[in-house]
Motif scaffolding. Sequence first.
Motif, short mmCIF file in Angstrom:
data_model
loop_
_atom_site.label_atom_id
_atom_site.label_comp_id
_atom_site.label_asym_id
_atom_site.label_seq_id
_atom_site.Cartn_x
_atom_site.Cartn_y
_atom_site.Cartn_z
N LEU A 266 0.86 -1.18 0.00
CA LEU A 266 0.00 0.00 0.00
C LEU A 266 0.90 1.23 0.00
O LEU A 266 1.63 1.49 0.96
CB LEU A 266 -0.91 0.00 1.22
N ILE A 267 0.87 1.98 -1.08
CA ILE A 267 1.71 3.17 -1.21
C ILE A 267 0.95 4.38 -0.67
O ILE A 267 -0.20 4.62 -1.05
CB ILE A 267 2.10 3.40 -2.69
N GLY A 268 1.62 5.12 0.22
CA GLY A 268 1.03 6.32 0.79
C GLY A 268 1.90 7.53 0.55
O GLY A 268 3.09 7.53 0.88
N LEU A 269 1.32 8.55 -0.05
CA LEU A 269 1.99 9.82 -0.27
C LEU A 269 1.31 10.86 0.61
O LEU A 269 0.09 11.07 0.49
CB LEU A 269 1.93 10.24 -1.75
N THR A 329 -3.48 12.51 2.76
CA THR A 329 -2.81 11.25 2.42
C THR A 329 -3.43 10.67 1.16
O THR A 329 -4.65 10.48 1.09
CB THR A 329 -2.92 10.23 3.57
N LEU A 330 -2.59 10.37 0.18
CA LEU A 330 -3.00 9.68 -1.03
C LEU A 330 -2.62 8.22 -0.90
O LEU A 330 -1.46 7.90 -0.65
CB LEU A 330 -2.32 10.30 -2.26
N LEU A 331 -3.59 7.32 -1.02
CA LEU A 331 -3.38 5.89 -0.83
C LEU A 331 -3.59 5.14 -2.14
O LEU A 331 -4.60 5.34 -2.84
CB LEU A 331 -4.34 5.34 0.24
N PHE A 332 -2.63 4.28 -2.44
CA PHE A 332 -2.64 3.51 -3.69
C PHE A 332 -2.45 2.04 -3.33
O PHE A 332 -1.37 1.61 -2.93
CB PHE A 332 -1.53 4.02 -4.60
N ASP A 345 1.74 7.02 -12.20
CA ASP A 345 2.26 8.24 -12.82
C ASP A 345 1.28 9.40 -12.64
O ASP A 345 1.69 10.53 -12.33
CB ASP A 345 2.53 8.01 -14.31
N TYR A 346 -0.01 9.14 -12.83
CA TYR A 346 -1.01 10.19 -12.63
C TYR A 346 -1.09 10.57 -11.15
O TYR A 346 -1.26 11.76 -10.82
CB TYR A 346 -2.37 9.72 -13.12
N LEU A 347 -0.95 9.58 -10.27
CA LEU A 347 -1.00 9.86 -8.84
C LEU A 347 0.13 10.79 -8.42
O LEU A 347 -0.10 11.77 -7.69
CB LEU A 347 -0.92 8.54 -8.07
N THR A 348 1.35 10.50 -8.86
CA THR A 348 2.49 11.34 -8.47
C THR A 348 2.37 12.74 -9.07
O THR A 348 2.71 13.74 -8.41
CB THR A 348 3.80 10.69 -8.92
N GLU A 349 1.89 12.82 -10.31
CA GLU A 349 1.71 14.15 -10.92
C GLU A 349 0.67 14.96 -10.16
O GLU A 349 0.87 16.15 -9.89
CB GLU A 349 1.29 13.97 -12.38
N PHE A 350 -0.44 14.30 -9.78
CA PHE A 350 -1.48 14.98 -9.02
C PHE A 350 -0.96 15.40 -7.65
O PHE A 350 -1.25 16.51 -7.17
CB PHE A 350 -2.70 14.07 -8.89
N ALA A 351 -0.19 14.53 -6.99
CA ALA A 351 0.34 14.86 -5.66
C ALA A 351 1.30 16.04 -5.72
O ALA A 351 1.27 16.94 -4.85
CB ALA A 351 1.06 13.64 -5.09
N GLN A 352 2.15 16.10 -6.73
CA GLN A 352 3.09 17.22 -6.86
C GLN A 352 2.37 18.52 -7.17
O GLN A 352 2.70 19.58 -6.62
CB GLN A 352 4.12 16.90 -7.94
#
Length: 406
Positions: A266-269, A329-332, A345-352
Amino acid sequence: MTDLQLGLLIASGAIVGAVYGFNWWQEYRYKKQANKAFSRNQPDVLLETPKNMVRSSTTGARLEPAVDAPRSEPLRNERLEPALSGASRVDFDLTEALPEDDLPPVIARTPAPAPQREPVQRVEQQRAEPARAQAALESEDVEVLATSQLDPKLDFVAEIHAGELIPAAEIPTLPGPKRVEIIGLNIDDQWEIVAPNSTSSFAELRIGLQLADRQGALTPEQLNAFCMGVQQFADDFDAVVTFPQRSSKLQSAQELDEFCAGVDVLIGLNLLAVTQPFPMEKVRALVDQAGLVRGPDGLFHYKSDSGKTLFTLANLNQKPFGPTSEGLTLLFDVPRVAGGIAVFDYLTEFAQNLAASLAGDLVDDNGKPLTSASLANIRKQLGGIYAQMDDRGIAPGSMAALRLFA
């Protein structure tokens, strides 16, 4: 020798003689019946069997049961409309297509037949064929969905063969520590999922107990309790039940659980507020613009076209959202997402972009800043996880993955 002993001896001899005489008479009677039976002119069942009752050996095919064999009906992906639509079919008249001199002698001398009702009937049949084809496809979809609910690689499947049809209403809910699914073969010889409100009756049942999930592997005690419940149910209906080998299935459960533990990531940003809390009105505007939707659980979900959640946005520490937030927190959920690399890739772009718009810090669960290099490293590890799942035959986001990582 006393009179008592002499009497007993005579009585014993009489009994032995009577038994011997009775056995001789029985043997004589059975021998006479056998001679009488074999003296008749009986037909030879091997030589005089009708030909249509003898299997032909020229085909070389094995005549074995094939419950799950592929059906010969058209595939659902095939285009059936041109073949079934009455407007797409054209009937040619040879008498109009060729000159009379070029026709064969029989056709040239035959007068044109009087109009018949056959074309009208054919048009009516053509109009009815699409409806029948659609019903057949829907029935096939139901059977495919039912049979896909159980997988010998993921489930311990018990098979029940009933002497009489078992109504769905009389099939109890079998409790189990893992997912339990029941499918049945109905009177139309089609498999369907057994539901409590079903009105169908079944000649065969398959009851599956999942081998592993996020709570761990199936234990011997859990499997024994399940088998006892299935056996009791079968006994109540005088049905025959067969089980797979328990020891091999328990070993498969352990191996499956070990594999799942290795890819269950589970990836959490995390996005932390620096100077002041994030205003939730601005957060909602940004997530709406990115395509996230608020769900019944209070989280913001980014979903696929089919409605499956790809990643979520939650308040820091899983607290309910308020007017402001100290962090997001963004959870993947890696194994549950199909096309995970593109989604990441979309998740990291959205988080940044979200961090830049809210003036926050993007960090991992340990509070370490997430740079472009660290995100690229996570992406590389993600590719390795998906490769392991593909090698195992469990595609990310598939039905099997959703079951195992539930």
